[in-house]
Design a protein around this motif. Structure first.
Motif, PDB file in Angstrom:
ATOM      1  N   ARG A 152      -6.335   3.710  -8.209  1.00 19.32           N
ATOM      2  CA  ARG A 152      -7.161   4.857  -8.595  1.00 19.32           C
ATOM      3  C   ARG A 152      -6.845   6.057  -7.700  1.00 19.32           C
ATOM      4  O   ARG A 152      -6.356   5.910  -6.573  1.00 19.32           O
ATOM      5  CB  ARG A 152      -8.645   4.495  -8.493  1.00 19.32           C
ATOM      6  N   ASP A 153      -7.148   7.238  -8.203  1.00 17.13           N
ATOM      7  CA  ASP A 153      -6.825   8.472  -7.471  1.00 17.13           C
ATOM      8  C   ASP A 153      -7.448   8.484  -6.087  1.00 17.13           C
ATOM      9  O   ASP A 153      -6.804   8.880  -5.100  1.00 17.13           O
ATOM     10  CB  ASP A 153      -7.304   9.698  -8.263  1.00 17.13           C
ATOM     11  N   GLU A 154      -8.720   8.051  -6.002  1.00 11.95           N
ATOM     12  CA  GLU A 154      -9.391   8.082  -4.688  1.00 11.95           C
ATOM     13  C   GLU A 154      -8.777   7.079  -3.717  1.00 11.95           C
ATOM     14  O   GLU A 154      -8.801   7.285  -2.493  1.00 11.95           O
ATOM     15  CB  GLU A 154     -10.898   7.822  -4.843  1.00 11.95           C
ATOM     16  N   GLU A 155      -8.201   5.980  -4.259  1.00  9.61           N
ATOM     17  CA  GLU A 155      -7.521   5.008  -3.401  1.00  9.61           C
ATOM     18  C   GLU A 155      -6.195   5.568  -2.899  1.00  9.61           C
ATOM     19  O   GLU A 155      -5.841   5.403  -1.723  1.00  9.61           O
ATOM     20  CB  GLU A 155      -7.281   3.710  -4.170  1.00  9.61           C
ATOM     21  N   TRP A 156      -5.474   6.249  -3.784  1.00  9.96           N
ATOM     22  CA  TRP A 156      -4.186   6.804  -3.393  1.00  9.96           C
ATOM     23  C   TRP A 156      -4.353   7.929  -2.362  1.00  9.96           C
ATOM     24  O   TRP A 156      -3.481   8.135  -1.503  1.00  9.96           O
ATOM     25  CB  TRP A 156      -3.434   7.303  -4.621  1.00  9.96           C
ATOM     26  N   MET A 157      -5.477   8.632  -2.398  1.00  7.71           N
ATOM     27  CA  MET A 157      -5.735   9.670  -1.398  1.00  7.71           C
ATOM     28  C   MET A 157      -5.791   9.078   0.003  1.00  7.71           C
ATOM     29  O   MET A 157      -5.439   9.743   0.983  1.00  7.71           O
ATOM     30  CB  MET A 157      -7.047  10.397  -1.723  1.00  7.71           C
ATOM     31  N   LEU A 158      -6.229   7.816   0.100  1.00  6.62           N
ATOM     32  CA  LEU A 158      -6.281   7.155   1.405  1.00  6.62           C
ATOM     33  C   LEU A 158      -4.924   6.578   1.807  1.00  6.62           C
ATOM     34  O   LEU A 158      -4.606   6.488   2.995  1.00  6.62           O
ATOM     35  CB  LEU A 158      -7.322   6.029   1.379  1.00  6.62           C
ATOM     36  N   LEU A 159      -4.137   6.177   0.809  1.00 11.55           N
ATOM     37  CA  LEU A 159      -2.882   5.479   1.110  1.00 11.55           C
ATOM     38  C   LEU A 159      -1.669   6.398   1.189  1.00 11.55           C
ATOM     39  O   LEU A 159      -0.667   6.040   1.820  1.00 11.55           O
ATOM     40  CB  LEU A 159      -2.622   4.407   0.035  1.00 11.55           C
ATOM     41  N   ASN A 160      -1.734   7.578   0.556  1.00 12.73           N
ATOM     42  CA  ASN A 160      -0.508   8.380   0.456  1.00 12.73           C
ATOM     43  C   ASN A 160      -0.038   8.963   1.785  1.00 12.73           C
ATOM     44  O   ASN A 160       1.088   9.455   1.876  1.00 12.73           O
ATOM     45  CB  ASN A 160      -0.651   9.485  -0.607  1.00 12.73           C
ATOM     46  N   ARG A 161      -0.870   8.898   2.806  1.00 10.81           N
ATOM     47  CA  ARG A 161      -0.410   9.362   4.122  1.00 10.81           C
ATOM     48  C   ARG A 161       0.461   8.308   4.812  1.00 10.81           C
ATOM     49  O   ARG A 161       1.125   8.612   5.800  1.00 10.81           O
ATOM     50  CB  ARG A 161      -1.606   9.727   5.002  1.00 10.81           C
ATOM     51  N   TYR A 162       0.423   7.074   4.275  1.00 11.57           N
ATOM     52  CA  TYR A 162       1.198   5.980   4.871  1.00 11.57           C
ATOM     53  C   TYR A 162       2.386   5.563   3.999  1.00 11.57           C
ATOM     54  O   TYR A 162       3.347   4.973   4.507  1.00 11.57           O
ATOM     55  CB  TYR A 162       0.306   4.753   5.087  1.00 11.57           C
ATOM     56  N   TYR A 163       2.298   5.833   2.689  1.00  9.52           N
ATOM     57  CA  TYR A 163       3.323   5.344   1.768  1.00  9.52           C
ATOM     58  C   TYR A 163       3.840   6.472   0.884  1.00  9.52           C
ATOM     59  O   TYR A 163       3.064   7.327   0.444  1.00  9.52           O
ATOM     60  CB  TYR A 163       2.752   4.220   0.886  1.00  9.52           C
ATOM     61  N   THR A 164       5.141   6.445   0.609  1.00 10.25           N
ATOM     62  CA  THR A 164       5.749   7.503  -0.208  1.00 10.25           C
ATOM     63  C   THR A 164       5.475   7.317  -1.693  1.00 10.25           C
ATOM     64  O   THR A 164       5.531   8.274  -2.460  1.00 10.25           O
ATOM     65  CB  THR A 164       7.271   7.546   0.019  1.00 10.25           C
ATOM     66  N   ASN A 165       5.235   6.077  -2.110  1.00 12.33           N
ATOM     67  CA  ASN A 165       4.893   5.819  -3.507  1.00 12.33           C
ATOM     68  C   ASN A 165       4.052   4.557  -3.584  1.00 12.33           C
ATOM     69  O   ASN A 165       3.797   3.903  -2.569  1.00 12.33           O
ATOM     70  CB  ASN A 165       6.145   5.721  -4.392  1.00 12.33           C
ATOM     71  N   GLN A 166       3.650   4.182  -4.814  1.00  7.22           N
ATOM     72  CA  GLN A 166       2.690   3.098  -5.006  1.00  7.22           C
ATOM     73  C   GLN A 166       3.341   1.723  -5.124  1.00  7.22           C
ATOM     74  O   GLN A 166       2.647   0.718  -5.306  1.00  7.22           O
ATOM     75  CB  GLN A 166       1.886   3.354  -6.275  1.00  7.22           C
ATOM     76  N   TYR A 167       4.682   1.651  -5.022  1.00  3.97           N
ATOM     77  CA  TYR A 167       5.377   0.396  -5.288  1.00  3.97           C
ATOM     78  C   TYR A 167       5.609  -0.417  -4.019  1.00  3.97           C
ATOM     79  O   TYR A 167       5.650   0.129  -2.903  1.00  3.97           O
ATOM     80  CB  TYR A 167       6.705   0.673  -5.992  1.00  3.97           C
ATOM     81  N   PHE A 168       5.835  -1.720  -4.210  1.00  3.74           N
ATOM     82  CA  PHE A 168       5.958  -2.638  -3.070  1.00  3.74           C
ATOM     83  C   PHE A 168       7.076  -2.248  -2.119  1.00  3.74           C
ATOM     84  O   PHE A 168       6.983  -2.463  -0.910  1.00  3.74           O
ATOM     85  CB  PHE A 168       6.189  -4.067  -3.593  1.00  3.74           C
ATOM     86  N   PHE A 169       8.166  -1.652  -2.638  1.00  2.00           N
ATOM     87  CA  PHE A 169       9.319  -1.367  -1.781  1.00  2.00           C
ATOM     88  C   PHE A 169       9.075  -0.223  -0.801  1.00  2.00           C
ATOM     89  O   PHE A 169       9.884   0.011   0.096  1.00  2.00           O
ATOM     90  CB  PHE A 169      10.579  -1.102  -2.618  1.00  2.00           C
ATOM     91  N   SER A 170       7.952   0.499  -0.954  1.00  2.47           N
ATOM     92  CA  SER A 170       7.628   1.529   0.034  1.00  2.47           C
ATOM     93  C   SER A 170       6.769   0.983   1.172  1.00  2.47           C
ATOM     94  O   SER A 170       6.363   1.729   2.058  1.00  2.47           O
ATOM     95  CB  SER A 170       6.910   2.711  -0.635  1.00  2.47           C
ATOM     96  N   SER A 171       6.504  -0.320   1.154  1.00  2.00           N
ATOM     97  CA  SER A 171       5.730  -0.929   2.252  1.00  2.00           C
ATOM     98  C   SER A 171       6.468  -0.746   3.565  1.00  2.00           C
ATOM     99  O   SER A 171       7.709  -0.655   3.601  1.00  2.00           O
ATOM    100  CB  SER A 171       5.507  -2.421   1.980  1.00  2.00           C
ATOM    101  N   ARG A 172       5.734  -0.703   4.651  1.00  2.00           N
ATOM    102  CA  ARG A 172       6.340  -0.514   5.966  1.00  2.00           C
ATOM    103  C   ARG A 172       7.283  -1.657   6.312  1.00  2.00           C
ATOM    104  O   ARG A 172       8.354  -1.445   6.874  1.00  2.00           O
ATOM    105  CB  ARG A 172       5.237  -0.391   7.018  1.00  2.00           C
ATOM    106  N   VAL A 173       6.887  -2.863   5.950  1.00  2.09           N
ATOM    107  CA  VAL A 173       7.692  -4.018   6.328  1.00  2.09           C
ATOM    108  C   VAL A 173       9.048  -3.988   5.630  1.00  2.09           C
ATOM    109  O   VAL A 173      10.075  -4.315   6.251  1.00  2.09           O
ATOM    110  CB  VAL A 173       6.942  -5.345   6.038  1.00  2.09           C
TER     111      VAL A 173
END
Length: 674
Positions: A152-173
């Motif tokens: 959801r948009d409100e969830e992505w607002m919290l996550l987009n500072r850590y991840y470049t996109n919503q897919y698994f391959f943008s995970s830090r690990v």
């Protein structure tokens, strides 16, 4: 198909079996990803578990949901380097996760990056390892051209500072971990090359005008299938599918038959394969939602037919041009959970869902159609709103001739994601070959050597016993850490010499532990907890001793290590002869207690009375604990008294003396510590 794997499948299986490299297995719809997973499940020697992002995907893959396996909190997970989410896990869950060698994540295209980082954090902590995912090999399966994560948009607002996109391959690990991408390229579902070419263009979001024109030749806005034509409508929204199904079944004349599902144990609602209250009529178009596992193989998940009659608990379905009805009765789906039993990861049945394996099939959402195949389908993607929807819908069809378009497909319906396109373009750099496999196999060998000489898991369990073996850290852990920092220079002879050194140290520490642990437990205010921890420590050490004995004499090989590790762990867990928990729970002088109980039974039969009239079980236990040597001492025990001491005392004291003479030296003394 799997009996003769093509070279790409063989490469993928070799990567699973002989490396611990992270693998992303992808491929177009219908290329056999699910079938390959089942092959791995049947043939791998690794301890594995399968998880998936949704309940339906988990049931279809034969695994658990990610949330259930890893107790993932709901909502966005902010990356943290200090949190220990596994702290509230049960002992059983920690042991299960710590024993994992291979973790399969199916339908990974729907997994958010923060979920993957959370799994990484849990496994690193549980395994006490700095390797990505604690050294557990990740086998990711999915197609990024299909359905995406739901954020959801409100969830992505919290996550987009850590991840470049919503897919698994943008995970830090995964940004900091090497992985390979293997793509299956042989399509089994579709046989027409022209249709396969169109699907490839849609998948790549680059459909040409000629291909689009060929596709739109299937546009028939006024098409109405006859009652004998099993067409299913694929649509973008659940409300549309429900509306169509309700309209069709209500239009049918005749009686409504109501079938109730039987649900036992744990079975998540989002994994229900069909309705719990299934209403059917004769003439209804239905779809099978399960494969027929019998020898006849009469139906498969996605097969469509018409109900010809209904009798009691049986529904009769006629499919296509087949001449015989299929008699359908309730079948059962199981909700799998994993359980560690003697170091083997076993599947257990946490719950079940039993129902007629059918659902109304005039319409279905594109989302719920993922993984299915249809001979005839009416497709409406005019309201497509997400990446991958059009490709999933079109690729459900086995042929272009079996497809009808309710509305024409326009280029704007084919929604692509630039992040996916960029990842796919860069993926050629991580496409493995046999040369890369050889390098990764050697890295795996070095990883296993490091694991052989990694005593951190033993050290972490040593809390409470440091005073018993005060030099364990300096003589074992520190020495092993120095050794494993030089892995690239360790040859076979050095491995053998190291195994001899650690074998001597572990055997000496084992002797000290066995001698002094009983005393520590007897003085502890938490005897049961300390005894359980002592058992864990001894199991870890005894398993490691078994490995050191072997590799002090034999050359180190990956296969030998994996096989011996499994055997050593199972043997150490199965060996209960030195279990401190067992000793703690045992009655004092338990063998004597058993002999006295047998004597009591024989005396009761002789005197024709109930056994409790001879002596109570509590009194027998007190006699076994105190070991009285005289009639006076025996009579002083509560429940005996002088009359019974005179009546039975001589026989009881003779049993006590015979037991003491037969006991091993020091056995009674050790048991008395508890």
């Amino acid at each position: 198909m799997m009996e003769e794997m093509n070279p790409i499948m063989q490469l993928a299986f070799d990567y699973v079996e002989s490396t611990n490299t992270i693998i992303f297995l992808t491929g177009k719809a219908g290329t056999g990803k699910t079938t390959f997973l089942q092959y791995v499940k049947q043939h791998t020697r690794k301890k594995m578990a399968i998880v998936a992002p949704t309940g339906v995907a988990a049931i279809n893959a034969g695994g658990m949901t990610i949330h259930s396996m890893f107790q993932v909190p709901f909502g966005p997970i902010i990356p943290s380097n200090t949190a220990r989410p596994e702290a509230h896990f049960s002992v059983e869950k920690k042991e299960l996760l710590s024993s994992l060698d291979l973790l399969v994540i199916d339908e990974v295209s729907m997994v958010r990056p923060d979920i993957l980082d959370y799994i990484d954090l849990v496994l690193r902590n549980v395994k006490d390892s700095s390797y990505p995912f604690g050294g557990v090999q990740l086998f990711l399966i999915g197609d990024l051209s299909q359905l995406s994560p739901i954020i959801r948009d409100e969830e992505w607002m919290l996550l987009n500072r850590y991840y470049t996109n919503q897919y698994f391959f943008s995970s830090r690990v995964l940004q900091h971990s090497p992985f390979v991408r293997i793509e299956l390229d042989h399509v089994f579902r579709q046989k027409e090359q022209s249709f396969v070419d169109i699907l490839n263009e849609v998948r790549n979001n680059q459909i040409s005008p000629p291909s689009l024109a060929v596709l739109n030749e299937r546009h028939q806005p006024d098409f109405r299938p006859t009652a004998t034509e099993p067409y299913i409508t694929l649509t973008t929204h659940n409300s549309i599918a429900q509306k169509l199904n309700n309209e069709f079944i209500e239009a049918l004349e005749g009686e409504v038959f109501d079938f109730k599902a039987t649900i036992r144990g744990e079975f998540p609602k989002d994994a229900y394969p069909t309705e719990t209250d299934l209403k059917l009529k004769i003439g209804a178009q239905v779809m099978f939602v399960k494969n027929d596992n019998s020898a006849e193989k009469l139906f498969y998940n996605g097969k469509i037919g018409l109900i010809t009659r209904i009798e009691s608990d049986t529904v009769f379905v006629r499919c296509g041009n087949e001449t015989k009805d299929i008699a359908v009765q309730a079948l059962e789906w199981t909700n799998i959970k994993y359980q560690l039993e003697e170091e083997q990861i076993n599947e257990t049945n946490a719950g079940s869902f039993a129902q007629i394996p059918l659902k109304l099939a005039w319409a279905i959402t594109i989302h719920k159609s993922q993984g299915l195949s249809f001979d005839k389908a009416i497709i409406d993607v005019s309201e497509a709103f997400a990446h991958g929807q059009v490709y999933v819908a079109l690729s459900r069809c086995r042929s272009l001739g079996g497809m009808v378009l309710r509305n024409k497909v326009s280029p704007h319906n084919i929604i692509g994601d630039p992040a996916i396109a960029l990842f796919n373009n860069q993926a050629h750099a991580i496409k493995p070959d046999r040369e890369r496999l050889t390098l990764d196999q050697e890295r795996y060998r070095q990883f296993l050597i490091a694991e052989l000489f990694n005593f951190a898991p033993v050290k972490s369990k040593m809390e409470g016993f440091e005073e018993v073996v005060p030099t364990f850290n300096t003589e074992v852990v520190t020495v092993a850490e120095k050794l494993t920092r030089q892995l690239h220079t360790i040859d076979t002879d050095r491995i053998k010499k190291a195994a001899v050194y650690f074998l001597q140290k572990l055997e000496a520490f084992t002797t000290s532990l066995h001698a002094l642990i009983p005393g520590l437990i007897s003085q502890s205010s938490t005897k049961k907890e300390l005894a359980a921890k002592a058992d864990q420590v001894m199991q870890l050490i005894m398993a490691r001793i078994t490995l050191m004995i072997h590799f002090s004499a034999e050359d180190f090989t990956v296969n030998a290590y994996l096989d011996l590790k499994k055997e050593a762990q199972a043997k150490s867990v199965a060996d209960k002869s030195r279990s401190y928990v067992k000793a703690l729970n045992a009655k004092p002088n338990e063998e004597l207690y058993k002999q006295l109980m047998q004597w009591r039974v024989s005396m009761a039969e002789k005197n024709k009375v109930m056994p409790n009239m001879i002596l109570s079980e509590k009194t027998i236990a007190a006699i076994a604990e105190k070991l009285p040597q005289t009639l006076k001492a025996l009579g002083a025990i509560k429940g005996v008294g002088q009359p019974k001491a005179v009546q039975y005392g001589q026989e009881i004291i003779e049993l006590i003396r015979a037991y003491q003479q037969a006991s091993q030296p020091g056995e009674a003394e050790q048991k008395s510590l508890f």
